[in-house]
Every structure is written in C-alpha cells, then in structure tokens.
Design an enzyme around this catalytic site. Structure first.
Site, PDB file in Angstrom:
ATOM      1  N   LYS A  13       0.831  -1.214   0.000  1.00 30.37           N
ATOM      2  CA  LYS A  13       0.000   0.000   0.000  1.00 30.37           C
ATOM      3  C   LYS A  13       0.863   1.260   0.000  1.00 30.37           C
ATOM      4  O   LYS A  13       0.646   2.176  -0.773  1.00 30.37           O
ATOM      5  CB  LYS A  13      -0.905   0.053   1.247  1.00 30.37           C
ATOM      6  CG  LYS A  13      -1.861  -1.107   1.400  1.00 30.37           C
ATOM      7  CD  LYS A  13      -2.709  -0.970   2.660  1.00 30.37           C
ATOM      8  CE  LYS A  13      -1.919  -0.962   3.961  1.00 30.37           C
ATOM      9  NZ  LYS A  13      -1.193  -2.218   4.237  1.00 30.37           N
ATOM     10  N   ARG A  88      -9.116   1.477   8.753  1.00 30.80           N
ATOM     11  CA  ARG A  88      -8.757   0.089   9.048  1.00 30.80           C
ATOM     12  C   ARG A  88      -9.877  -0.632   9.776  1.00 30.80           C
ATOM     13  O   ARG A  88      -9.732  -1.813  10.093  1.00 30.80           O
ATOM     14  CB  ARG A  88      -7.515   0.077   9.936  1.00 30.80           C
ATOM     15  CG  ARG A  88      -6.229  -0.226   9.197  1.00 30.80           C
ATOM     16  CD  ARG A  88      -5.143  -0.261  10.251  1.00 30.80           C
ATOM     17  NE  ARG A  88      -3.984  -0.978   9.849  1.00 30.80           N
ATOM     18  CZ  ARG A  88      -2.922  -0.434   9.260  1.00 30.80           C
ATOM     19  NH1 ARG A  88      -2.911   0.838   8.964  1.00 30.80           N
ATOM     20  NH2 ARG A  88      -1.881  -1.173   8.972  1.00 30.80           N
ATOM     21  N   ARG A 127      11.522  -5.914   4.665  1.00 35.79           N
ATOM     22  CA  ARG A 127      11.234  -4.474   4.552  1.00 35.79           C
ATOM     23  C   ARG A 127      12.259  -3.665   5.337  1.00 35.79           C
ATOM     24  O   ARG A 127      12.605  -3.993   6.456  1.00 35.79           O
ATOM     25  CB  ARG A 127       9.831  -4.169   5.088  1.00 35.79           C
ATOM     26  CG  ARG A 127       9.587  -2.661   5.214  1.00 35.79           C
ATOM     27  CD  ARG A 127       8.140  -2.282   5.119  1.00 35.79           C
ATOM     28  NE  ARG A 127       7.339  -2.720   6.250  1.00 35.79           N
ATOM     29  CZ  ARG A 127       6.031  -2.492   6.340  1.00 35.79           C
ATOM     30  NH1 ARG A 127       5.384  -1.863   5.375  1.00 35.79           N
ATOM     31  NH2 ARG A 127       5.363  -2.926   7.385  1.00 35.79           N
ATOM     32  N   ARG A 160      11.604  -2.199  10.995  1.00 36.59           N
ATOM     33  CA  ARG A 160      10.638  -1.720  11.988  1.00 36.59           C
ATOM     34  C   ARG A 160      10.433  -2.738  13.096  1.00 36.59           C
ATOM     35  O   ARG A 160      10.381  -3.939  12.828  1.00 36.59           O
ATOM     36  CB  ARG A 160       9.291  -1.447  11.297  1.00 36.59           C
ATOM     37  CG  ARG A 160       9.140  -0.021  10.843  1.00 36.59           C
ATOM     38  CD  ARG A 160       7.982   0.150   9.901  1.00 36.59           C
ATOM     39  NE  ARG A 160       6.716  -0.406  10.379  1.00 36.59           N
ATOM     40  CZ  ARG A 160       5.575  -0.320   9.686  1.00 36.59           C
ATOM     41  NH1 ARG A 160       5.553   0.298   8.532  1.00 36.59           N
ATOM     42  NH2 ARG A 160       4.470  -0.848  10.173  1.00 36.59           N
ATOM     43  N   ARG A 171      -0.616  -9.036  13.399  1.00 38.40           N
ATOM     44  CA  ARG A 171      -1.173  -7.969  12.552  1.00 38.40           C
ATOM     45  C   ARG A 171      -2.020  -8.543  11.424  1.00 38.40           C
ATOM     46  O   ARG A 171      -3.021  -7.953  11.027  1.00 38.40           O
ATOM     47  CB  ARG A 171      -0.041  -7.096  11.991  1.00 38.40           C
ATOM     48  CG  ARG A 171       0.593  -6.225  13.083  1.00 38.40           C
ATOM     49  CD  ARG A 171       1.930  -5.668  12.669  1.00 38.40           C
ATOM     50  NE  ARG A 171       1.830  -4.772  11.542  1.00 38.40           N
ATOM     51  CZ  ARG A 171       2.851  -4.465  10.738  1.00 38.40           C
ATOM     52  NH1 ARG A 171       4.040  -5.009  10.939  1.00 38.40           N
ATOM     53  NH2 ARG A 171       2.679  -3.634   9.756  1.00 38.40           N
TER      54      ARG A 171
HETATM   55  P1  ADP Z   1       2.296  -1.758   3.230  1.00 35.20           P
HETATM   56  O1  ADP Z   1       2.325  -0.259   3.189  1.00 35.20           O
HETATM   57  O2  ADP Z   1       1.076  -2.340   2.592  1.00 35.20           O
HETATM   58  O3  ADP Z   1       2.533  -2.301   4.594  1.00 35.20           O
HETATM   59  P2  ADP Z   1       4.887  -1.613   1.837  1.00 35.20           P
HETATM   60  O4  ADP Z   1       4.589  -0.715   0.683  1.00 35.20           O
HETATM   61  O5  ADP Z   1       5.648  -1.034   2.961  1.00 35.20           O
HETATM   62  O6  ADP Z   1       3.504  -2.293   2.342  1.00 35.20           O
HETATM   63  O7  ADP Z   1       5.625  -2.911   1.266  1.00 35.20           O
HETATM   64  C1  ADP Z   1       6.017  -3.979   2.149  1.00 35.20           C
HETATM   65  C2  ADP Z   1       7.383  -4.520   1.713  1.00 35.20           C
HETATM   66  O8  ADP Z   1       7.277  -5.158   0.443  1.00 35.20           O
HETATM   67  C3  ADP Z   1       8.439  -3.432   1.530  1.00 35.20           C
HETATM   68  O9  ADP Z   1       9.694  -3.976   1.874  1.00 35.20           O
HETATM   69  C4  ADP Z   1       8.373  -3.111   0.044  1.00 35.20           C
HETATM   70  O10 ADP Z   1       9.623  -2.596  -0.426  1.00 35.20           O
HETATM   71  C5  ADP Z   1       8.060  -4.483  -0.544  1.00 35.20           C
HETATM   72  N1  ADP Z   1       7.215  -4.423  -1.758  1.00 35.20           N
HETATM   73  C6  ADP Z   1       6.270  -3.495  -2.081  1.00 35.20           C
HETATM   74  N2  ADP Z   1       5.691  -3.775  -3.265  1.00 35.20           N
HETATM   75  C7  ADP Z   1       6.283  -4.925  -3.707  1.00 35.20           C
HETATM   76  C8  ADP Z   1       6.114  -5.747  -4.891  1.00 35.20           C
HETATM   77  N3  ADP Z   1       5.191  -5.450  -5.829  1.00 35.20           N
HETATM   78  N4  ADP Z   1       6.876  -6.851  -4.988  1.00 35.20           N
HETATM   79  C9  ADP Z   1       7.783  -7.168  -4.021  1.00 35.20           C
HETATM   80  N5  ADP Z   1       8.003  -6.443  -2.907  1.00 35.20           N
HETATM   81  C10 ADP Z   1       7.255  -5.336  -2.735  1.00 35.20           C
HETATM   82  P1  ADP Z   2       1.546  -1.401   7.436  1.00 36.05           P
HETATM   83  O1  ADP Z   2       1.728  -0.419   6.314  1.00 36.05           O
HETATM   84  O2  ADP Z   2       2.672  -2.366   7.493  1.00 36.05           O
HETATM   85  O3  ADP Z   2       0.229  -2.067   7.450  1.00 36.05           O
HETATM   86  P2  ADP Z   2       1.175   0.920   9.057  1.00 36.05           P
HETATM   87  O4  ADP Z   2       2.364   1.783   9.014  1.00 36.05           O
HETATM   88  O5  ADP Z   2       0.007   1.301   8.202  1.00 36.05           O
HETATM   89  O6  ADP Z   2       1.642  -0.558   8.762  1.00 36.05           O
HETATM   90  O7  ADP Z   2       0.651   0.789  10.544  1.00 36.05           O
HETATM   91  C1  ADP Z   2       1.489   0.411  11.600  1.00 36.05           C
HETATM   92  C2  ADP Z   2       0.671   0.314  12.876  1.00 36.05           C
HETATM   93  O8  ADP Z   2       0.110   1.609  13.182  1.00 36.05           O
HETATM   94  C3  ADP Z   2      -0.535  -0.616  12.812  1.00 36.05           C
HETATM   95  O9  ADP Z   2      -0.186  -1.956  13.093  1.00 36.05           O
HETATM   96  C4  ADP Z   2      -1.430  -0.014  13.900  1.00 36.05           C
HETATM   97  O10 ADP Z   2      -0.988  -0.350  15.198  1.00 36.05           O
HETATM   98  C5  ADP Z   2      -1.190   1.483  13.724  1.00 36.05           C
HETATM   99  N1  ADP Z   2      -2.157   2.088  12.784  1.00 36.05           N
HETATM  100  C6  ADP Z   2      -1.876   2.680  11.585  1.00 36.05           C
HETATM  101  N2  ADP Z   2      -3.014   3.117  11.000  1.00 36.05           N
HETATM  102  C7  ADP Z   2      -4.032   2.802  11.831  1.00 36.05           C
HETATM  103  C8  ADP Z   2      -5.454   2.959  11.776  1.00 36.05           C
HETATM  104  N3  ADP Z   2      -6.065   3.535  10.728  1.00 36.05           N
HETATM  105  N4  ADP Z   2      -6.190   2.514  12.832  1.00 36.05           N
HETATM  106  C9  ADP Z   2      -5.593   1.941  13.895  1.00 36.05           C
HETATM  107  N5  ADP Z   2      -4.278   1.735  13.992  1.00 36.05           N
HETATM  108  C10 ADP Z   2      -3.495   2.158  12.981  1.00 36.05           C
END
Ligand code: ADP
Ligand code: ADP
Ligand code: ZN
Length: 214
Positions: A13, A88, A127, A160, A171
C-alpha cells in the site's frame, strides 16, 4: 481525486501510495507514518499509540480518527489525497464518509492491493525503512544501491520493530478480523477496485494508473 489504499500489512500500500502521490501531485497520508513521527518526537500521542503498535494491535478509533480528520482538513489536501492505512475498521470508514458527506464530497476509489498471507511474512522481514524520509525498500525485491543506505536521502535504513514475524502474524489476524470487512463496505459503495499485488512493483502501479484513468 480521493483514494483509499486497502490491503494486508505488507501488501505494498505504502509503496504504491507514494507513486500515486508523486504522479498526481496529491499528498500521501499514512496514519502509520503520523504515529511513527509522533513516537520519534516523544509526544503524548506517540507514547499512547506505541503501546498498541508494539503489540500488533490497532490504535483505538477515537485517537486515529481525530488525527486523520485533522490531516485531511489541511490546505494541501483540498484537491485530493491518497490514504494509506486508513480506514482500518468499519467505524473509521463511517466517520470518514460522514465528514466527506458534510462537505458534499466522497471517496473516488478504494484500491485493494491483493497479496496472499503466504507472501506477507517474507515481504515484512525484508522491509527496510528510512529513518529520515520514510522511503521503503526490500532487501531482495526493491534493494537500495548501497546496502543499508536510503537512495533518496542518504540516511540509514532500519527494520521496523513491528515487522518481526511474531508481530506480523498478529497484525495479519487483526487485518482479517477488523480491516478485511472494508472490502465489502467499499464494494457496496461501488468504488472498490482490485489489483494483483504479487506482481512486480512497476506492474502493480501500471495496473493502478490504468484503472484510475479509464
Ligand atoms: P504496506 O504499506 O502495505 O505495509 P509496503 O509498501 O511497505 O507495504 O511494502 C512492504 C514490503 O514489500 C516493503 O519492503 C516493500 O519494499 C516491498 N514491496 C512493495 N511492493 C512490492 C512488490 N510489488 N513486490 C515485491 N516487494 C514489494
Ligand atoms: P503497514 O503499512 O505495514 O500495514 P502501518 O504503518 O500502516 O503498517 O501501521 C502500523 C501500525 O500503526 C498498525 O499496526 C497499527 O498499530 C497502527 N495504525 C496505523 N493506521 C491505523 C489505523 N487507521 N487505525 C488503527 N491503527 C493504525
Ligand atoms: Zn531517506
């Protein structure tokens, strides 16, 4: 253009949201990034949010909703934004809808980045995030030019705390019970679009651009 990114933790995302924000010159609004900035600065909000984030739990809706509504009320969001990690929960989505309806506005697209759970643990353990600018990489799939150093700003990369496998499993559970129902919610509103998030980062982005411009 107002866009919501949906998908499991690690689905990509944030990666896609940043590219959308650059291409269409709209802000990338990540509640996770806002919480992490508050933790880094030692604010009361950061201390409170950290308790939940470290456990892989969601931060309570009351806290999260206020932060998000304040953020999207800012001047730079008036022509649209891409939300990453919000909503979420169904109550979060309802509050956002109500706030938008009061402005005579609505969400244009909710893009679900679909990645099966099997791929997620690998994505998360690889990541790496920049401590300074928030750019995200993957040690295998999206490597930096110099190991451990951000391509964009030269700062150090970290794993992280909540990307450890135990916390990622938690999660994912939270995602399936609390966040996945949003897929039906936005389908009912006619704004849900699906992309295959297992493709290469650039191909996922091309699919997103196609659906935004059709
Ligand atoms: P989210 O915001 O949904 O948690 P991230 O954008 O941070 O996800 O991506 C999670 C991990 O996967 C990161 O290390 C990112 O660099 C990697 N990643 C993102 N898109 C892709 C893809 N299309 N293929 C492989 N790895 C990816
Ligand atoms: P990822 O991209 O890997 O899903 P985020 O950076 O979006 O992780 O979120 C990290 C953490 O921050 C979540 O596991 C949660 O604890 C908190 N968080 C982020 N956005 C929200 C939301 N909209 N509602 C509740 N908790 C949130
Ligand atoms: Zn950086």
């Amino acid at each position: 253009m107002k866009i919501i990114m949906l998908g499991a933790p690690g689905a990509g995302k944030g990666t896609q949201a940043k590219m959308i924000a650059d291409k269409y010159s709209i802000p990338h609004v990540s509640t996770g990034d806002i919480f992490r900035a508050n933790i880094k600065n030692g604010t009361a909000l950061g201390m409170e949010a950290k308790k939940y984030m470290d456990q892989g739990q969601l931060v309570p809706d009351e806290l999260t909703v206020k932060i998000l509504l304040d953020r999207v009320a800012q001047e730079d969001c008036k022509n649209g934004y891409v939300l990453d990690g919000f909503p979420r929960t169904i109550p979060q989505a309802e509050v956002l809808d109500k706030a938008l309806t009061e402005l005579g506005d609505s969400i244009d697209y909710a893009i679900n980045v679909d990645v099966p759970d099997e791929n997620i643990i690998n994505r998360m353990s690889g990541r790496r995030a920049c401590v300074a600018c928030g750019a995200t990489y993957h040690i295998v799939h999206i490597p930096t030019k110099v190991e451990g150093i951000c391509d964009r700003c030269g700062a150090e990369l970290i794993l992280r705390d909540d990307d450890k496998p135990e916390t990622v499993k938690k999660r994912l559970d939270v995602y399936h019970t609390q966040t996945q129902p949003l897929i039906d919610y936005y389908t009912a509103k006619g704004v849900l679009r699906e992309v295959d998030g297992t493709k290469d980062m650039k191909d996922v982005f091309a699919d997103i651009v196609k659906l935004l411009e059709q």
